[in-house]
Design a protein around this motif. Structure first.
Motif, PDB file in Angstrom:
ATOM      1  N   ARG A 186     -24.524   3.709  10.284  1.00 33.80           N
ATOM      2  CA  ARG A 186     -25.371   2.895   9.411  1.00 33.80           C
ATOM      3  C   ARG A 186     -26.676   3.609   9.144  1.00 33.80           C
ATOM      4  O   ARG A 186     -27.136   4.385   9.932  1.00 33.80           O
ATOM      5  CB  ARG A 186     -25.657   1.542  10.056  1.00 33.80           C
ATOM      6  CG  ARG A 186     -24.395   0.702  10.270  1.00 33.80           C
ATOM      7  CD  ARG A 186     -24.756  -0.657  10.817  1.00 33.80           C
ATOM      8  NE  ARG A 186     -23.588  -1.519  10.941  1.00 33.80           N
ATOM      9  CZ  ARG A 186     -22.832  -1.577  12.041  1.00 33.80           C
ATOM     10  NH1 ARG A 186     -23.154  -0.842  13.097  1.00 33.80           N
ATOM     11  NH2 ARG A 186     -21.786  -2.360  12.081  1.00 33.80           N
TER      12      ARG A 186
ATOM     13  N   CYS B 192     -12.962  13.082  11.814  1.00 28.45           N
ATOM     14  CA  CYS B 192     -12.800  12.138  10.711  1.00 28.45           C
ATOM     15  C   CYS B 192     -11.315  12.076  10.387  1.00 28.45           C
ATOM     16  O   CYS B 192     -10.671  13.120  10.202  1.00 28.45           O
ATOM     17  CB  CYS B 192     -13.604  12.579   9.494  1.00 28.45           C
ATOM     18  SG  CYS B 192     -13.499  11.431   8.093  1.00 28.45           S
TER      19      CYS B 192
ATOM     20  N   ALA C 225     -18.917   3.410  13.459  1.00 30.36           N
ATOM     21  CA  ALA C 225     -19.499   3.018  12.180  1.00 30.36           C
ATOM     22  C   ALA C 225     -20.903   3.600  12.113  1.00 30.36           C
ATOM     23  O   ALA C 225     -21.705   3.413  13.037  1.00 30.36           O
ATOM     24  CB  ALA C 225     -19.533   1.493  12.040  1.00 30.36           C
TER      25      ALA C 225
ATOM     26  N   TYR D  67      -2.826  12.556   1.403  1.00 32.17           N
ATOM     27  CA  TYR D  67      -3.835  13.566   1.685  1.00 32.17           C
ATOM     28  C   TYR D  67      -3.237  14.962   1.888  1.00 32.17           C
ATOM     29  O   TYR D  67      -3.963  15.916   2.090  1.00 32.17           O
ATOM     30  CB  TYR D  67      -4.625  13.171   2.942  1.00 32.17           C
ATOM     31  CG  TYR D  67      -5.411  11.898   2.745  1.00 32.17           C
ATOM     32  CD1 TYR D  67      -6.565  11.885   1.977  1.00 32.17           C
ATOM     33  CD2 TYR D  67      -4.979  10.698   3.306  1.00 32.17           C
ATOM     34  CE1 TYR D  67      -7.283  10.717   1.782  1.00 32.17           C
ATOM     35  CE2 TYR D  67      -5.687   9.532   3.114  1.00 32.17           C
ATOM     36  CZ  TYR D  67      -6.846   9.543   2.353  1.00 32.17           C
ATOM     37  OH  TYR D  67      -7.541   8.388   2.160  1.00 32.17           O
TER      38      TYR D  67
ATOM     39  N   LEU E  38      -5.057   3.556   5.062  1.00 26.24           N
ATOM     40  CA  LEU E  38      -6.481   3.497   5.393  1.00 26.24           C
ATOM     41  C   LEU E  38      -7.277   3.797   4.132  1.00 26.24           C
ATOM     42  O   LEU E  38      -7.402   4.946   3.729  1.00 26.24           O
ATOM     43  CB  LEU E  38      -6.838   4.527   6.477  1.00 26.24           C
ATOM     44  CG  LEU E  38      -6.226   4.328   7.862  1.00 26.24           C
ATOM     45  CD1 LEU E  38      -6.689   5.453   8.790  1.00 26.24           C
ATOM     46  CD2 LEU E  38      -6.623   2.975   8.438  1.00 26.24           C
ATOM     47  N   LEU E  39      -7.798   2.771   3.499  1.00 27.11           N
ATOM     48  CA  LEU E  39      -8.585   3.001   2.294  1.00 27.11           C
ATOM     49  C   LEU E  39      -9.978   3.502   2.628  1.00 27.11           C
ATOM     50  O   LEU E  39     -10.689   3.989   1.760  1.00 27.11           O
ATOM     51  CB  LEU E  39      -8.654   1.711   1.472  1.00 27.11           C
ATOM     52  CG  LEU E  39      -7.287   1.159   1.032  1.00 27.11           C
ATOM     53  CD1 LEU E  39      -7.472  -0.058   0.145  1.00 27.11           C
ATOM     54  CD2 LEU E  39      -6.474   2.224   0.326  1.00 27.11           C
ATOM     55  N   HIS E  40     -10.367   3.375   3.892  1.00 29.60           N
ATOM     56  CA  HIS E  40     -11.630   3.935   4.372  1.00 29.60           C
ATOM     57  C   HIS E  40     -11.315   4.817   5.578  1.00 29.60           C
ATOM     58  O   HIS E  40     -10.625   4.394   6.500  1.00 29.60           O
ATOM     59  CB  HIS E  40     -12.620   2.834   4.756  1.00 29.60           C
ATOM     60  CG  HIS E  40     -13.022   1.955   3.619  1.00 29.60           C
ATOM     61  ND1 HIS E  40     -13.934   2.343   2.671  1.00 29.60           N
ATOM     62  CD2 HIS E  40     -12.602   0.723   3.261  1.00 29.60           C
ATOM     63  CE1 HIS E  40     -14.073   1.377   1.770  1.00 29.60           C
ATOM     64  NE2 HIS E  40     -13.277   0.384   2.109  1.00 29.60           N
ATOM     65  N   HIS E  41     -11.826   6.024   5.544  1.00 30.22           N
ATOM     66  CA  HIS E  41     -11.559   6.945   6.647  1.00 30.22           C
ATOM     67  C   HIS E  41     -12.250   6.460   7.925  1.00 30.22           C
ATOM     68  O   HIS E  41     -13.172   5.649   7.891  1.00 30.22           O
ATOM     69  CB  HIS E  41     -12.015   8.364   6.286  1.00 30.22           C
ATOM     70  CG  HIS E  41     -13.351   8.418   5.629  1.00 30.22           C
ATOM     71  ND1 HIS E  41     -13.535   8.220   4.276  1.00 30.22           N
ATOM     72  CD2 HIS E  41     -14.598   8.644   6.129  1.00 30.22           C
ATOM     73  CE1 HIS E  41     -14.824   8.326   3.985  1.00 30.22           C
ATOM     74  NE2 HIS E  41     -15.487   8.568   5.083  1.00 30.22           N
ATOM     75  N   LEU E  42     -11.778   6.984   9.045  1.00 31.48           N
ATOM     76  CA  LEU E  42     -12.265   6.565  10.359  1.00 31.48           C
ATOM     77  C   LEU E  42     -12.935   7.732  11.066  1.00 31.48           C
ATOM     78  O   LEU E  42     -12.500   8.879  10.936  1.00 31.48           O
ATOM     79  CB  LEU E  42     -11.098   6.060  11.213  1.00 31.48           C
ATOM     80  CG  LEU E  42     -10.295   4.890  10.632  1.00 31.48           C
ATOM     81  CD1 LEU E  42      -9.083   4.594  11.513  1.00 31.48           C
ATOM     82  CD2 LEU E  42     -11.167   3.646  10.488  1.00 31.48           C
TER      83      LEU E  42
ATOM     84  N   PHE F 162      -8.105  10.573   8.080  1.00 34.35           N
ATOM     85  CA  PHE F 162      -7.588   9.970   6.849  1.00 34.35           C
ATOM     86  C   PHE F 162      -6.088   9.723   7.064  1.00 34.35           C
ATOM     87  O   PHE F 162      -5.398  10.561   7.649  1.00 34.35           O
ATOM     88  CB  PHE F 162      -7.757  10.902   5.652  1.00 34.35           C
ATOM     89  CG  PHE F 162      -9.164  11.367   5.416  1.00 34.35           C
ATOM     90  CD1 PHE F 162      -9.963  10.760   4.452  1.00 34.35           C
ATOM     91  CD2 PHE F 162      -9.695  12.427   6.143  1.00 34.35           C
ATOM     92  CE1 PHE F 162     -11.260  11.197   4.225  1.00 34.35           C
ATOM     93  CE2 PHE F 162     -10.996  12.874   5.907  1.00 34.35           C
ATOM     94  CZ  PHE F 162     -11.782  12.251   4.954  1.00 34.35           C
TER      95      PHE F 162
ATOM     96  N   THR G 249       0.839  -1.188   0.000  1.00 35.81           N
ATOM     97  CA  THR G 249       0.000   0.000   0.000  1.00 35.81           C
ATOM     98  C   THR G 249       0.874   1.237   0.000  1.00 35.81           C
ATOM     99  O   THR G 249       1.699   1.415   0.887  1.00 35.81           O
ATOM    100  CB  THR G 249      -0.914   0.009   1.229  1.00 35.81           C
ATOM    101  OG1 THR G 249      -1.745  -1.155   1.193  1.00 35.81           O
ATOM    102  CG2 THR G 249      -1.795   1.252   1.232  1.00 35.81           C
TER     103      THR G 249
END
Length: 247
Positions: free
Chosen positions: A247, A174, A245, A62, A180-184, A176, A57
């Protein structure tokens, strides 16, 4: 009965094929390929196929274009109630992450979540981002970490969102970072609201040790420290930050 479509190569079975070449005609040689070297020279055999490069990776990155001038100055310039929140983003080995990007959102002093435009103002002539006007509170900030994985923002004290009577004041974050392909998503709560923490819908569901990872600690007058741990240490010396998470 119809004949089968696959035929044997005999002269009477293939009436439309060209006649065979005379027996004395030599076989035709393929045209010379210049890549084979000089005419008549033997071709150089190709090297054996190399093994595939192992997957790894790299990025996302960013730090380009996303940070903007004054991204860390969420509070209006000179506001007497400004507080500083700073900390370090660390990976599972405890090493600082030098190119992470954090975004902060928070409710306004009245609990409103609408905020105000103006975080990313642009110069009408050049189109360059010139940032905030220094007066309006937009409730939004974006800041990169430095070479030591450190970040800092200056903002107004956190308030609970309007319409959420049980929520304790917090900052929404948030994160980045490379790998990390998905932010947290996470939150920052503050120690002076300990009574409200007991009723907060999120904190009340967490074990005490996990809830501590969302709590900033005092670090001087009007200053708080909030570190982000992307993974738990192998030796258990610190907990991974709680990430959310939606939803």
């Amino acid at each position: 009965m119809p004949r089968p479509t696959t035929r044997h190569a005999t002269g009477h079975d293939l009436p439309h094929d060209p006649p065979p070449s005379p027996p004395h005609d030599p076989p035709q040689s393929p045209p010379h390929d210049p890549s084979d070297g000089a005419s008549g020279a033997p071709s150089v055999p190709l090297a054996p196929t190399s093994a595939p490069t192992p997957a790894q990776t790299v990025g996302p990155f960013y730090g380009y274009a996303l940070p903007f001038p004054g991204g860390e100055q969420i509070a209006p310039a000179g506001h007497p109630g400004t507080v500083t929140v700073h900390g370090c983003v660390r990976d599972g080995a405890g090493a600082p992450v030098p190119d992470a990007l954090l975004e902060f959102w928070q409710a306004g002093p009245d609990g409103s979540l609408t905020g105000a435009p103006g975080s990313l103002r642009r110069d009408p002539v050049t189109g360059a981002v010139i940032g905030r006007n220094g007066v309006d509170f937009t409730g939004f900030g974006r800041v990169p970490t430095d070479a030591d994985g450190h970040y800092v923002i200056r903002t107004l004290p956190a308030t609970a969102p309007a319409g959420c009577p049980d929520a304790a004041p917090y900052l929404a974050v948030c994160l980045f970072a490379r790998g990390l392909l998905h932010h947290l998503f996470t939150r920052v709560y503050f120690p002076e609201h300990a009574t409200a923490h007991a009723a907060d819908p999120l904190l009340a569901r967490l074990p005490a040790e996990r809830a501590k990872t969302l709590l900033a600690r005092p670090d001087g007058p009007g200053r708080y420290r909030f570190d982000v741990r992307l993974q738990q240490a192998e030796d258990g010396t610190y907990e991974e930050t709680v990430f959310l998470a939606f939803r």
